[in-house]
Design a protein around this motif. Structure first.
Motif, short mmCIF file in Angstrom:
data_model
loop_
_atom_site.label_atom_id
_atom_site.label_comp_id
_atom_site.label_asym_id
_atom_site.label_seq_id
_atom_site.Cartn_x
_atom_site.Cartn_y
_atom_site.Cartn_z
N ASN A 218 -9.56 8.83 -5.91
CA ASN A 218 -9.20 9.04 -4.51
C ASN A 218 -8.04 10.03 -4.44
O ASN A 218 -7.21 10.13 -5.35
CB ASN A 218 -8.78 7.73 -3.85
CG ASN A 218 -9.90 7.11 -3.03
OD1 ASN A 218 -10.85 7.79 -2.66
ND2 ASN A 218 -9.80 5.81 -2.76
N TRP B 83 -8.97 -1.66 -1.79
CA TRP B 83 -9.00 -0.90 -3.04
C TRP B 83 -7.59 -0.72 -3.58
O TRP B 83 -6.62 -0.73 -2.83
CB TRP B 83 -9.73 0.42 -2.86
CG TRP B 83 -9.13 1.45 -1.94
CD1 TRP B 83 -9.37 1.58 -0.60
CD2 TRP B 83 -8.24 2.51 -2.30
NE1 TRP B 83 -8.66 2.66 -0.10
CE2 TRP B 83 -7.97 3.25 -1.12
CE3 TRP B 83 -7.65 2.92 -3.49
CZ2 TRP B 83 -7.13 4.37 -1.12
CZ3 TRP B 83 -6.81 4.03 -3.49
CH2 TRP B 83 -6.56 4.74 -2.30
N TRP B 84 -7.49 -0.55 -4.92
CA TRP B 84 -6.18 -0.44 -5.55
C TRP B 84 -6.20 0.59 -6.67
O TRP B 84 -7.19 0.83 -7.32
CB TRP B 84 -5.67 -1.79 -6.04
CG TRP B 84 -6.61 -2.65 -6.83
CD1 TRP B 84 -7.64 -3.41 -6.34
CD2 TRP B 84 -6.59 -2.88 -8.25
NE1 TRP B 84 -8.25 -4.10 -7.36
CE2 TRP B 84 -7.63 -3.79 -8.55
CE3 TRP B 84 -5.77 -2.42 -9.30
CZ2 TRP B 84 -7.89 -4.24 -9.85
CZ3 TRP B 84 -6.04 -2.86 -10.59
CH2 TRP B 84 -7.08 -3.77 -10.85
N TRP B 85 -5.02 1.21 -6.86
CA TRP B 85 -4.86 2.33 -7.79
C TRP B 85 -4.84 1.90 -9.26
O TRP B 85 -4.31 0.86 -9.60
CB TRP B 85 -3.52 3.04 -7.55
CG TRP B 85 -3.32 3.78 -6.28
CD1 TRP B 85 -2.42 3.47 -5.29
CD2 TRP B 85 -3.96 4.99 -5.86
NE1 TRP B 85 -2.48 4.39 -4.29
CE2 TRP B 85 -3.42 5.35 -4.60
CE3 TRP B 85 -4.95 5.80 -6.41
CZ2 TRP B 85 -3.82 6.47 -3.90
CZ3 TRP B 85 -5.36 6.92 -5.72
CH2 TRP B 85 -4.80 7.25 -4.47
N TYR C 278 -9.43 4.50 -9.06
CA TYR C 278 -9.10 3.30 -8.28
C TYR C 278 -10.21 2.25 -8.42
O TYR C 278 -11.31 2.55 -8.89
CB TYR C 278 -8.91 3.66 -6.80
CG TYR C 278 -10.17 4.15 -6.12
CD1 TYR C 278 -10.91 3.30 -5.30
CD2 TYR C 278 -10.64 5.44 -6.32
CE1 TYR C 278 -12.08 3.74 -4.68
CE2 TYR C 278 -11.80 5.89 -5.70
CZ TYR C 278 -12.51 5.03 -4.89
OH TYR C 278 -13.67 5.45 -4.29
N GLN D 124 0.85 -1.19 0.00
CA GLN D 124 0.00 0.00 0.00
C GLN D 124 0.88 1.24 0.00
O GLN D 124 1.77 1.38 0.84
CB GLN D 124 -0.92 -0.01 1.22
CG GLN D 124 -1.96 -1.13 1.15
CD GLN D 124 -2.74 -1.26 2.44
OE1 GLN D 124 -2.18 -1.47 3.51
NE2 GLN D 124 -4.05 -1.14 2.34
N LYS E 294 -3.69 9.39 -0.32
CA LYS E 294 -4.37 8.41 0.51
C LYS E 294 -3.40 7.43 1.16
O LYS E 294 -3.64 6.92 2.23
CB LYS E 294 -5.40 7.62 -0.31
CG LYS E 294 -6.70 8.36 -0.55
CD LYS E 294 -7.54 8.45 0.71
CE LYS E 294 -8.92 9.02 0.40
NZ LYS E 294 -9.76 9.11 1.61
N GLY E 295 -2.30 7.15 0.49
CA GLY E 295 -1.33 6.22 1.05
C GLY E 295 -0.63 6.75 2.29
O GLY E 295 0.07 6.02 2.96
N HIS F 101 -12.54 -0.07 -6.28
CA HIS F 101 -13.08 -0.21 -4.93
C HIS F 101 -12.95 -1.66 -4.45
O HIS F 101 -12.76 -2.57 -5.24
CB HIS F 101 -14.55 0.22 -4.94
CG HIS F 101 -15.14 0.37 -3.58
ND1 HIS F 101 -15.84 -0.63 -2.95
CD2 HIS F 101 -15.16 1.42 -2.71
CE1 HIS F 101 -16.27 -0.22 -1.76
NE2 HIS F 101 -15.86 1.02 -1.59
N TYR G 268 -0.24 7.52 -4.24
CA TYR G 268 -0.02 7.75 -5.67
C TYR G 268 1.07 8.81 -5.87
O TYR G 268 1.88 8.71 -6.78
CB TYR G 268 -1.33 8.21 -6.30
CG TYR G 268 -1.33 8.32 -7.81
CD1 TYR G 268 -1.63 7.21 -8.60
CD2 TYR G 268 -1.06 9.53 -8.44
CE1 TYR G 268 -1.65 7.30 -9.98
CE2 TYR G 268 -1.08 9.64 -9.82
CZ TYR G 268 -1.37 8.51 -10.59
OH TYR G 268 -1.39 8.62 -11.96
N GLY H 131 -4.10 3.17 -0.47
CA GLY H 131 -4.21 2.61 -1.81
C GLY H 131 -3.34 1.40 -2.05
O GLY H 131 -2.14 1.42 -1.78
N CYS I 170 -7.91 3.82 4.58
CA CYS I 170 -8.03 4.13 3.15
C CYS I 170 -6.66 4.28 2.51
O CYS I 170 -6.27 5.37 2.13
CB CYS I 170 -8.86 5.40 2.94
SG CYS I 170 -10.58 5.24 3.40
#
Length: 203
Positions: free
Chosen positions: A179, A152-154, A167, A37, A183-184, A169, A40, A193, A191
């Motif tokens: 997002n 969730w992933w970017w 992303y 995680q 967020k990371g 969900h 971005y 990513g 939350c």
């Protein structure tokens, strides 16, 4: 490597990968699971894939984890980075990548079933999300190893504005609004990513 075909899995560089496409003795592969995680980008500012910190990490520190033999099989490619289809935010310049994230077009139209009608013809209620009943959502779900629930992933595509990125969900739906790129870095851990790298592999 055994019998490699689309949708099969393989082990490469210490990670499990899913084969998404095969062309001319090379395969497009993406990690089967979320491998870590990360944010971005490392600053809250307008950014595109070409200049974001996550791209720099994947093509630098992450790429350097592979040994010389594995590196020789990773094929650099030119990636197109289209604008966001719903909001018009800029996708930025084409990029030459050894390791990359998938784009919204690749996830929606090519490698997880064809939901292109929802991308190019959004309904009146599709302001932020694809339909939660989209038949291809389940194909996009991924977990971080050790986690009970999907994460969730970017994607590399821009969100509604360029301080957001699209992303996937936890339920596989497309967060096309995006997002926050930081967020990371959120400390509450709720939350953050997920990262699923992709690459073209010489067979």
């Amino acid at each position: 490597m055994g019998d490699i075909k689309i949708d099969s899995s393989l082990l490469f560089g210490g990670y499990n990968w899913r084969v998404l496409d095969i062309q001319n003795n090379r395969a497009l592969i993406m990690t089967e699971y979320i491998i870590e995680q990360r944010a971005y980008h490392d600053a809250y500012k307008d950014i595109t894939w070409a200049d974001c910190a996550l791209r720099k990490y994947l093509n630098g520190e992450f790429y350097d984890k592979f040994n010389v033999t594995d590196k020789s099989r990773i094929i650099p490619v030119i990636n197109k980075n289209p604008d966001n289809q719903w909001y018009g935010s800029k996708g930025g310049a084409d990029t030459k990548d050894s390791i990359f994230l998938l784009s919204i077009e690749e996830v929606v139209c090519k490698y997880f079933g064809d939901s292109s009608s929802k991308l190019y013809n959004p309904g009146k209620n599709q302001r932020y999300w694809f339909e939660k009943k989209d038949e291809n959502n389940s194909k996009r779900i991924a977990r971080l190893p050790g986690e009970k629930w999907s994460t969730w992933w970017w994607l590399r595509s821009p969100g509604r504005v360029n301080v957001k990125a699209v992303y996937i969900h936890g339920d596989g739906n497309i967060g096309i609004q995006g997002n926050n790129i930081l967020k990371g870095n959120i400390s509450d851990g709720k939350c953050i990513g997920g990262v699923r790298p992709s690459l073209w592999l010489k067979l």
